[in-house]
Design a protein around this motif. Structure first.
Motif, PDB file in Angstrom:
ATOM      1  N   ASN A  70      71.695  25.546   4.012  1.00  0.00           N
ATOM      2  CA  ASN A  70      71.135  26.627   4.824  1.00  0.00           C
ATOM      3  C   ASN A  70      71.170  27.916   4.023  1.00  0.00           C
ATOM      4  O   ASN A  70      72.207  28.551   3.888  1.00  0.00           O
ATOM      5  CB  ASN A  70      71.933  26.781   6.126  1.00  0.00           C
ATOM      6  CG  ASN A  70      71.294  27.780   7.069  1.00  0.00           C
ATOM      7  OD1 ASN A  70      70.077  27.931   7.091  1.00  0.00           O
ATOM      8  ND2 ASN A  70      72.106  28.462   7.848  1.00  0.00           N
ATOM      9  N   VAL A  80      71.968  27.740  12.917  1.00  0.00           N
ATOM     10  CA  VAL A  80      73.240  27.090  12.575  1.00  0.00           C
ATOM     11  C   VAL A  80      73.646  26.093  13.660  1.00  0.00           C
ATOM     12  O   VAL A  80      74.042  24.953  13.365  1.00  0.00           O
ATOM     13  CB  VAL A  80      74.340  28.147  12.370  1.00  0.00           C
ATOM     14  CG1 VAL A  80      75.721  27.496  12.345  1.00  0.00           C
ATOM     15  CG2 VAL A  80      74.098  28.914  11.082  1.00  0.00           C
ATOM     16  N   PHE A  94      77.118  20.288   5.247  1.00  0.00           N
ATOM     17  CA  PHE A  94      76.327  21.441   5.658  1.00  0.00           C
ATOM     18  C   PHE A  94      76.781  22.609   4.795  1.00  0.00           C
ATOM     19  O   PHE A  94      77.892  23.123   4.955  1.00  0.00           O
ATOM     20  CB  PHE A  94      76.544  21.741   7.135  1.00  0.00           C
ATOM     21  CG  PHE A  94      75.849  22.990   7.621  1.00  0.00           C
ATOM     22  CD1 PHE A  94      74.473  23.013   7.771  1.00  0.00           C
ATOM     23  CD2 PHE A  94      76.573  24.138   7.931  1.00  0.00           C
ATOM     24  CE1 PHE A  94      73.831  24.155   8.234  1.00  0.00           C
ATOM     25  CE2 PHE A  94      75.941  25.282   8.394  1.00  0.00           C
ATOM     26  CZ  PHE A  94      74.563  25.290   8.542  1.00  0.00           C
ATOM     27  N   HIS A  96      76.361  26.327   3.895  1.00  0.00           N
ATOM     28  CA  HIS A  96      75.816  27.554   4.474  1.00  0.00           C
ATOM     29  C   HIS A  96      75.991  28.719   3.504  1.00  0.00           C
ATOM     30  O   HIS A  96      77.005  28.831   2.809  1.00  0.00           O
ATOM     31  CB  HIS A  96      76.531  27.878   5.784  1.00  0.00           C
ATOM     32  CG  HIS A  96      76.088  29.158   6.414  1.00  0.00           C
ATOM     33  ND1 HIS A  96      74.878  29.294   7.061  1.00  0.00           N
ATOM     34  CD2 HIS A  96      76.693  30.387   6.490  1.00  0.00           C
ATOM     35  CE1 HIS A  96      74.755  30.533   7.520  1.00  0.00           C
ATOM     36  NE2 HIS A  96      75.842  31.213   7.182  1.00  0.00           N
ATOM     37  N   THR A  97      74.997  29.610   3.485  1.00  0.00           N
ATOM     38  CA  THR A  97      75.019  30.772   2.602  1.00  0.00           C
ATOM     39  C   THR A  97      75.381  32.024   3.383  1.00  0.00           C
ATOM     40  O   THR A  97      74.660  32.418   4.306  1.00  0.00           O
ATOM     41  CB  THR A  97      73.640  30.972   1.948  1.00  0.00           C
ATOM     42  OG1 THR A  97      73.229  29.751   1.331  1.00  0.00           O
ATOM     43  CG2 THR A  97      73.695  32.083   0.915  1.00  0.00           C
ATOM     44  N   SER A  98      76.486  32.646   3.020  1.00  0.00           N
ATOM     45  CA  SER A  98      76.881  33.922   3.602  1.00  0.00           C
ATOM     46  C   SER A  98      76.613  35.003   2.566  1.00  0.00           C
ATOM     47  O   SER A  98      75.691  34.896   1.767  1.00  0.00           O
ATOM     48  CB  SER A  98      78.352  33.872   4.018  1.00  0.00           C
ATOM     49  OG  SER A  98      78.733  35.038   4.711  1.00  0.00           O
ATOM     50  N   ASN A 135      80.691  32.699  10.413  1.00  0.00           N
ATOM     51  CA  ASN A 135      81.378  31.923   9.370  1.00  0.00           C
ATOM     52  C   ASN A 135      82.536  31.114   9.955  1.00  0.00           C
ATOM     53  O   ASN A 135      82.720  29.940   9.621  1.00  0.00           O
ATOM     54  CB  ASN A 135      81.907  32.862   8.279  1.00  0.00           C
ATOM     55  CG  ASN A 135      80.811  33.442   7.399  1.00  0.00           C
ATOM     56  OD1 ASN A 135      79.665  32.981   7.425  1.00  0.00           O
ATOM     57  ND2 ASN A 135      81.147  34.445   6.618  1.00  0.00           N
ATOM     58  N   ILE A 138      81.190  28.147  11.840  1.00  0.00           N
ATOM     59  CA  ILE A 138      80.717  27.089  10.941  1.00  0.00           C
ATOM     60  C   ILE A 138      81.892  26.278  10.389  1.00  0.00           C
ATOM     61  O   ILE A 138      81.888  25.041  10.420  1.00  0.00           O
ATOM     62  CB  ILE A 138      79.894  27.692   9.795  1.00  0.00           C
ATOM     63  CG1 ILE A 138      78.573  28.246  10.321  1.00  0.00           C
ATOM     64  CG2 ILE A 138      79.633  26.663   8.691  1.00  0.00           C
ATOM     65  CD1 ILE A 138      77.843  29.147   9.346  1.00  0.00           C
ATOM     66  N   PRO A 148      81.275  21.017   6.770  1.00  0.00           N
ATOM     67  CA  PRO A 148      80.779  22.378   6.606  1.00  0.00           C
ATOM     68  C   PRO A 148      81.446  23.083   5.426  1.00  0.00           C
ATOM     69  O   PRO A 148      82.661  23.008   5.239  1.00  0.00           O
ATOM     70  CB  PRO A 148      81.155  23.046   7.927  1.00  0.00           C
ATOM     71  CG  PRO A 148      82.395  22.324   8.352  1.00  0.00           C
ATOM     72  CD  PRO A 148      82.218  20.899   7.902  1.00  0.00           C
ATOM     73  N   ILE A 150      80.987  26.930   3.132  1.00  0.00           N
ATOM     74  CA  ILE A 150      80.309  28.220   3.008  1.00  0.00           C
ATOM     75  C   ILE A 150      80.407  28.717   1.580  1.00  0.00           C
ATOM     76  O   ILE A 150      81.492  28.751   0.985  1.00  0.00           O
ATOM     77  CB  ILE A 150      80.901  29.268   3.961  1.00  0.00           C
ATOM     78  CG1 ILE A 150      80.608  28.886   5.418  1.00  0.00           C
ATOM     79  CG2 ILE A 150      80.350  30.664   3.658  1.00  0.00           C
ATOM     80  CD1 ILE A 150      81.210  29.840   6.434  1.00  0.00           C
TER      81      ILE A 150
END
Length: 300
Positions: A70, A80, A94, A96-98, A135, A138, A148, A150
């Motif tokens: 993501n 999300v 998964f 995820h981009t923060s 965050n 997630i 998950p 990040i």
């Protein structure tokens, strides 16, 4: 592997998706338009037409993939939720981009000596409270039998590998310098951002897909510079004599918008990618920020 990537026509997502496709993975990517679909096809990515608001499209693409990346938005909770619901019980990753502005404060161009790694408590600014809460949401999904992870990049620079070629901050500085005939920073320009080359960042995504444990959070950085230092490098490549100039915050907001001026161009975001190096063996190798500006892709 089959990998579904949101933001496949963007700077981060496009670079990750194109690299994964080049490495032999079967990559699908979320795009908004027929034009963007053609853009990603050129990099071996099969387009999925839709937006982050299309929960059914996201869920279907996630269920068909082995891994979801993501990279379209750090803040879109609806997307999300749709993706994690689709992955629940699957054990799938998964990613995820923060973004490291979660540790930033509105400093108006002044320096901060606060430095954060993955173990440092964070008290986010009001503009980033929702992102930090997302965050936490997630990472808590590891209880739902998925994986998950990040990745939290700092200031990214360099030319992208896929359909999205340009980063954010450095082009903003270069374009403003060309407009004014001199580079300019917000306030005194003493504020410092950690930074990471897009090439090194993409490699971190590859490692995270391969071996990051469920619930892992990784900062991404390989050095840091003040905005004044970045502006000095911009002046050198453009041949402008003298030091960069200082914008008032009102002038900076007029040029970049209030949010970008306050939370990016005039803030501090100093992080250390301790966990990625120790846990994944991530070893950044690309040019540093000022060297890339003065000797690399930004000279073109």
């Amino acid at each position: 592997m089959k990998i579904f990537c949101t933001g496949a026509s963007g700077y981060i997502g496009g670079s990750v998706a194109a690299t994964l496709a080049a490495n032999g993975h079967q990559v699908t990517g979320l795009v908004r338009s027929a034009e963007k679909a053609d853009d990603v096809r050129a990099f071996g990515i099969a387009p999925v037409m839709g937006t982050l608001d299309n929960a059914q499209i996201l869920a279907s693409a996630a269920r068909a993939a082995d891994v979801v990346v993501n990279a379209a938005s750090a803040d879109h909770k609806g997307a999300v939720v749709a993706l994690l619901d689709a992955l629940a019980g699957s054990g799938k990753a998964f990613i995820h981009t923060s973004g490291s502005s979660i540790v930033g404060t509105r400093a108006k161009g002044e320096r901060s000596d606060d430095i954060f790694d993955e173990d440092t408590p964070i008290t986010p600014s009001p503009a980033r409270v929702a992102r930090v809460e997302l965050n936490h949401f997630i990472l808590g999904a590891h209880d739902r039998d998925c994986r998950p992870v990040i990745i939290c990049p700092s200031l990214i620079y360099g030319i992208g590998h896929g359909a999205g070629r340009d980063s954010v901050q450095v082009p903003l500085l270069i374009n403003l310098a060309k407009k004014r005939g001199n580079a300019a920073h917000a306030g005194p320009g003493e504020n410092i951002w950690s930074n990471v080359h897009i090439d090194d960042l993409v490699q971190l995504y590859v490692y995270a897909i391969e071996k990051a444990p469920a619930g892992a959070f990784y900062f991404a950085e390989n050095g840091e510079n003040s905005m004044r230092e970045a502006c000095e490098s911009v002046n050198r490549i453009l041949g402008y004599a003298g030091p960069p100039s200082a914008l008032t915050m009102q002038e900076a907001a007029a040029e970049w918008g209030e949010g970008t001026a306050e939370d990016t161009m005039a803030s501090n975001s100093r992080v250390r990618a301790k966990r990625a190096r120790a846990e994944l063996g991530w070893l950044p190798q690309a040019r540093g920020l000022t060297e890339e500006i003065e000797r690399g892709c930004y000279r073109e």
